[in-house]
Design a protein around this motif. Structure first.
Motif, PDB file in Angstrom:
ATOM      1  N   ALA A   1       0.816  -1.220  -0.078  1.00  0.00           N
ATOM      2  CA  ALA A   1       0.040  -0.137  -0.136  1.00  0.00           C
ATOM      3  C   ALA A   1       0.768   1.379  -0.170  1.00  0.00           C
ATOM      4  O   ALA A   1       0.468   2.337  -0.278  1.00  0.00           O
ATOM      5  CB  ALA A   1      -1.049  -0.120   1.236  1.00  0.00           C
ATOM      6  N   ARG A   2       2.014   1.187   0.353  1.00  0.00           N
ATOM      7  CA  ARG A   2       2.856   2.322   0.436  1.00  0.00           C
ATOM      8  C   ARG A   2       3.870   2.226  -0.867  1.00  0.00           C
ATOM      9  O   ARG A   2       4.880   2.967  -1.016  1.00  0.00           O
ATOM     10  CB  ARG A   2       3.971   2.035   1.611  1.00  0.00           C
ATOM     11  N   GLY A   3       3.721   1.463  -1.930  1.00  0.00           N
ATOM     12  CA  GLY A   3       4.151   1.282  -2.895  1.00  0.00           C
ATOM     13  C   GLY A   3       5.473   0.751  -3.024  1.00  0.00           C
ATOM     14  O   GLY A   3       6.433   0.998  -3.880  1.00  0.00           O
ATOM     15  N   LEU A   4       5.809  -0.063  -1.984  1.00  0.00           N
ATOM     16  CA  LEU A   4       7.209  -0.836  -1.860  1.00  0.00           C
ATOM     17  C   LEU A   4       7.037  -2.366  -2.289  1.00  0.00           C
ATOM     18  O   LEU A   4       6.263  -2.835  -2.203  1.00  0.00           O
ATOM     19  CB  LEU A   4       7.598  -1.004  -0.525  1.00  0.00           C
ATOM     20  N   GLU A   5       8.203  -2.761  -3.118  1.00  0.00           N
ATOM     21  CA  GLU A   5       8.131  -3.873  -3.819  1.00  0.00           C
ATOM     22  C   GLU A   5       8.593  -5.172  -2.849  1.00  0.00           C
ATOM     23  O   GLU A   5       9.263  -4.632  -1.831  1.00  0.00           O
ATOM     24  CB  GLU A   5       8.988  -3.894  -4.919  1.00  0.00           C
ATOM     25  N   VAL A   6       8.026  -6.064  -2.749  1.00  0.00           N
ATOM     26  CA  VAL A   6       8.139  -7.208  -1.658  1.00  0.00           C
ATOM     27  C   VAL A   6       8.463  -8.566  -2.319  1.00  0.00           C
ATOM     28  O   VAL A   6       8.024  -9.044  -3.057  1.00  0.00           O
ATOM     29  CB  VAL A   6       7.083  -7.461  -0.737  1.00  0.00           C
ATOM     30  N   LEU A   7       9.796  -8.866  -1.724  1.00  0.00           N
ATOM     31  CA  LEU A   7      10.098 -10.322  -2.019  1.00  0.00           C
ATOM     32  C   LEU A   7      10.123 -11.185  -0.925  1.00  0.00           C
ATOM     33  O   LEU A   7      10.064 -10.728   0.297  1.00  0.00           O
ATOM     34  CB  LEU A   7      11.497 -10.313  -2.632  1.00  0.00           C
ATOM     35  N   HIS A   8      10.117 -12.722  -1.097  1.00  0.00           N
ATOM     36  CA  HIS A   8      10.082 -13.373   0.018  1.00  0.00           C
ATOM     37  C   HIS A   8      11.006 -14.329   0.014  1.00  0.00           C
ATOM     38  O   HIS A   8      11.548 -14.927  -0.979  1.00  0.00           O
ATOM     39  CB  HIS A   8       8.697 -14.154   0.146  1.00  0.00           C
ATOM     40  N   VAL A   9      11.832 -14.736   1.154  1.00  0.00           N
ATOM     41  CA  VAL A   9      12.684 -15.906   1.202  1.00  0.00           C
ATOM     42  C   VAL A   9      12.253 -16.764   2.614  1.00  0.00           C
ATOM     43  O   VAL A   9      11.826 -16.166   3.542  1.00  0.00           O
ATOM     44  CB  VAL A   9      14.340 -15.399   1.388  1.00  0.00           C
ATOM     45  N   HIS A  10      12.878 -17.969   2.740  1.00  0.00           N
ATOM     46  CA  HIS A  10      12.601 -18.876   4.066  1.00  0.00           C
ATOM     47  C   HIS A  10      14.086 -19.302   4.319  1.00  0.00           C
ATOM     48  O   HIS A  10      14.747 -19.694   3.440  1.00  0.00           O
ATOM     49  CB  HIS A  10      11.649 -19.813   3.634  1.00  0.00           C
ATOM     50  N   SER A  11      14.247 -19.398   5.563  1.00  0.00           N
ATOM     51  CA  SER A  11      15.460 -19.830   6.050  1.00  0.00           C
ATOM     52  C   SER A  11      15.518 -21.259   5.641  1.00  0.00           C
ATOM     53  O   SER A  11      14.748 -21.991   5.334  1.00  0.00           O
ATOM     54  CB  SER A  11      15.634 -19.571   7.405  1.00  0.00           C
TER      55      SER A  11
ATOM     56  N   ARG B   1      21.087 -18.696   7.132  1.00  0.00           N
ATOM     57  CA  ARG B   1      20.908 -19.131   5.918  1.00  0.00           C
ATOM     58  C   ARG B   1      19.627 -19.306   5.189  1.00  0.00           C
ATOM     59  O   ARG B   1      18.982 -19.977   5.640  1.00  0.00           O
ATOM     60  CB  ARG B   1      22.025 -20.038   5.554  1.00  0.00           C
ATOM     61  N   PRO B   2      19.720 -18.834   4.041  1.00  0.00           N
ATOM     62  CA  PRO B   2      18.266 -19.082   3.168  1.00  0.00           C
ATOM     63  C   PRO B   2      18.366 -20.661   2.669  1.00  0.00           C
ATOM     64  O   PRO B   2      19.257 -21.249   2.443  1.00  0.00           O
ATOM     65  CB  PRO B   2      18.281 -18.321   2.111  1.00  0.00           C
TER      66      PRO B   2
END
Length: 261
Positions: free
Chosen positions: A66-76, A93-94
């Motif tokens: 909603a604030r215009g930020l691109e979001v990516l995801h990682v899992h450890s 570590r991912p």
């Protein structure tokens, strides 16, 4: 009456305004008063919940979007919460970063990594607002900010992997801090200049205790972090040689600056 001895509460009450520690609890025979025992057990339950309950990553992503930020995801590399708590090394570590872009080094001045850490509650309550304040402050200093990465079951060291992969000059891991019996929703910020796998903790700078209204405010944390990022760029490194100094200004607010040793 003039010669009356003050009760314990009268002595301790002014001191309690200066600390959230449990002081002057009183006695009931050889034990604590029942209300204090119950309060302690309640605080312990809140701290345990903060460690074990999952964060609401979807709500955080929606707030950032909603604030215009691109979001990516990682899992450890930790498969679940139980393994995460038993194996701190897996949280650093991912599981994989192959789904993330791999631009050239220096593409982003700063990459922000939001990690659940040991208090998912802290991210749920403060993550979006703090990230917005950080982005505004960094942009105001002329620094580019890459996509925000949400790291699940993660510890600080995962930022080295993510920052290196995304070509960041600096990575900032915003993580839920270990809850105590007074505060269970505090965030910490860890800055690493030129992140790469294998960085030591002595090569990072930490800003702790971010949880308004009782802790550091979002704006203050953003000011200090921005000063540290700029200082690290000047010094060429983060860590023990990079210091921050808080100076009062005429308005009564605080202005952050970085002092280099």
């Amino acid at each position: 009456m003039s010669g009356e001895t003050p009760v314990a509460g009268d002595f301790w009450s002014p001191l309690r305004t200066a600390t959230r520690s449990r002081i002057g609890l009183g006695r009931a025979g050889d034990a604590l008063p029942t209300n204090e025992v119950l309060a302690l057990r309640g605080a312990h339950a809140v701290a345990r919940d903060a460690v074990h309950l999952p964060w609401d990553a979807e709500a955080i992503e929606a707030g950032l979007g909603a604030r215009g930020l691109e979001v990516l995801h990682v899992h450890s590399a930790a498969a679940d919460r139980a393994e995460y708590l038993r194996r701190p090394d897996l949280g650093r570590r991912p599981e994989t970063l192959e789904h993330l872009p791999a631009p050239e080094a220096g593409t982003h001045d700063v990459v922000l990594v939001l990690a659940d850490g040991l208090s998912a509650r802290a991210q749920d309550q403060h993550g979006v607002a703090l990230t917005a304040a950080l982005v505004d402050a960094l942009h105001g200093a002329g620094l580019s900010v890459g996509p925000v990465v949400l790291a699940d079951q993660a510890r600080v060291g995962i930022g080295d992997h993510v920052g290196q992969r995304l070509g960041a000059t600096a990575v900032v891991v915003v993580i839920g801090e270990r809850p105590g019996l007074s505060v269970a929703d505090s965030l910490g910020l860890y800055l690493t200049h030129h992140p790469r796998v294998g960085r030591r903790d002595s090569e990072r700078n930490c800003i702790s205790n971010v949880h308004p209204p009782d802790g550091l405010t979002y704006e203050r944390a953003a000011q200090v972090l921005t000063a540290l990022v700029l200082g690290a760029r000047q010094l060429g490194e983060s860590g023990v040689r990079l210091k921050d100094v808080a100076q009062a200004v005429d308005s009564g607010q605080a202005e952050a600056d970085a002092a280099l040793l």
